[in-house]
Design a protein around this motif. Sequence first.
Motif, PDB file in Angstrom:
ATOM      1  N   THR A   1       6.172   6.083   7.644  1.00 53.94           N
ATOM      2  CA  THR A   1       5.978   7.181   6.694  1.00 53.94           C
ATOM      3  C   THR A   1       7.126   7.284   5.683  1.00 53.94           C
ATOM      4  N   ARG A   2       8.171   6.527   5.907  1.00 54.04           N
ATOM      5  CA  ARG A   2       9.281   6.453   4.941  1.00 54.04           C
ATOM      6  C   ARG A   2       9.900   5.070   5.057  1.00 54.04           C
TER       7      ARG A   2
ATOM      8  N   ARG B   1      -1.264   8.756   3.080  1.00 55.00           N
ATOM      9  CA  ARG B   1      -1.611   9.177   1.722  1.00 55.00           C
ATOM     10  C   ARG B   1      -0.338   9.186   0.877  1.00 55.00           C
ATOM     11  N   SER B   2      -0.489   9.309  -0.408  1.00 55.83           N
ATOM     12  CA  SER B   2       0.657   9.335  -1.327  1.00 55.83           C
ATOM     13  C   SER B   2       1.554  10.528  -1.035  1.00 55.83           C
TER      14      SER B   2
ATOM     15  N   ASP C   1      10.024  11.408  -0.617  1.00 55.77           N
ATOM     16  CA  ASP C   1      10.135   9.984  -0.323  1.00 55.77           C
ATOM     17  C   ASP C   1       9.414   9.631   0.985  1.00 55.77           C
ATOM     18  N   HIS C   2       8.604  10.556   1.495  1.00 62.11           N
ATOM     19  CA  HIS C   2       7.802  10.324   2.694  1.00 62.11           C
ATOM     20  C   HIS C   2       6.325  10.274   2.314  1.00 62.11           C
ATOM     21  N   ALA C   3       5.577   9.421   2.999  1.00 63.69           N
ATOM     22  CA  ALA C   3       4.119   9.424   2.824  1.00 63.69           C
ATOM     23  C   ALA C   3       3.562  10.747   3.364  1.00 63.69           C
ATOM     24  N   SER C   4       2.515  11.241   2.785  1.00 62.48           N
ATOM     25  CA  SER C   4       1.824  12.386   3.385  1.00 62.48           C
ATOM     26  C   SER C   4       0.803  11.836   4.381  1.00 62.48           C
ATOM     27  N   VAL C   5       0.233  12.714   5.193  1.00 55.46           N
ATOM     28  CA  VAL C   5      -0.653  12.306   6.277  1.00 55.46           C
ATOM     29  C   VAL C   5      -1.958  13.077   6.191  1.00 55.46           C
ATOM     30  N   LEU C   6      -3.053  12.371   6.317  1.00 58.15           N
ATOM     31  CA  LEU C   6      -4.367  12.995   6.423  1.00 58.15           C
ATOM     32  C   LEU C   6      -4.811  12.816   7.874  1.00 58.15           C
TER      33      LEU C   6
END
Length: 96
Positions: free
Chosen positions: A57-58, A79-80, A86-91
């Motif tokens: 995620t990073r 997700r973007s 600077d971390h990915a988002s999560v679905l």
Amino acid sequence: MFRHRPTHNNKAMDELFGVIDRTDRDPEAAFIVAGDFNSANLRKVLLRCHQHISYPTRGENTLDHVYTPYADTYKALPRSPFGKSDHASVLLLPFL
């Protein structure tokens, strides 16, 4: 459900356990713990929970975690990042 106290002296984990333990009292509520935990492993205090994030995620590190008491119930998709994070988002999607 989560009555095990941490055996180490990590004050942050102990405090987090206390908040989660007090919150997890409603058997009809969905129980999801999510956040940027860096190197912390909540499995040490949430013995019956499952980590649903299995991708970085990073950079190359998985710093963001999503825990629930249900194995194989949710699928986490990257997700973007939001804004300038600077971390990915999560679905998090339930398996149907």
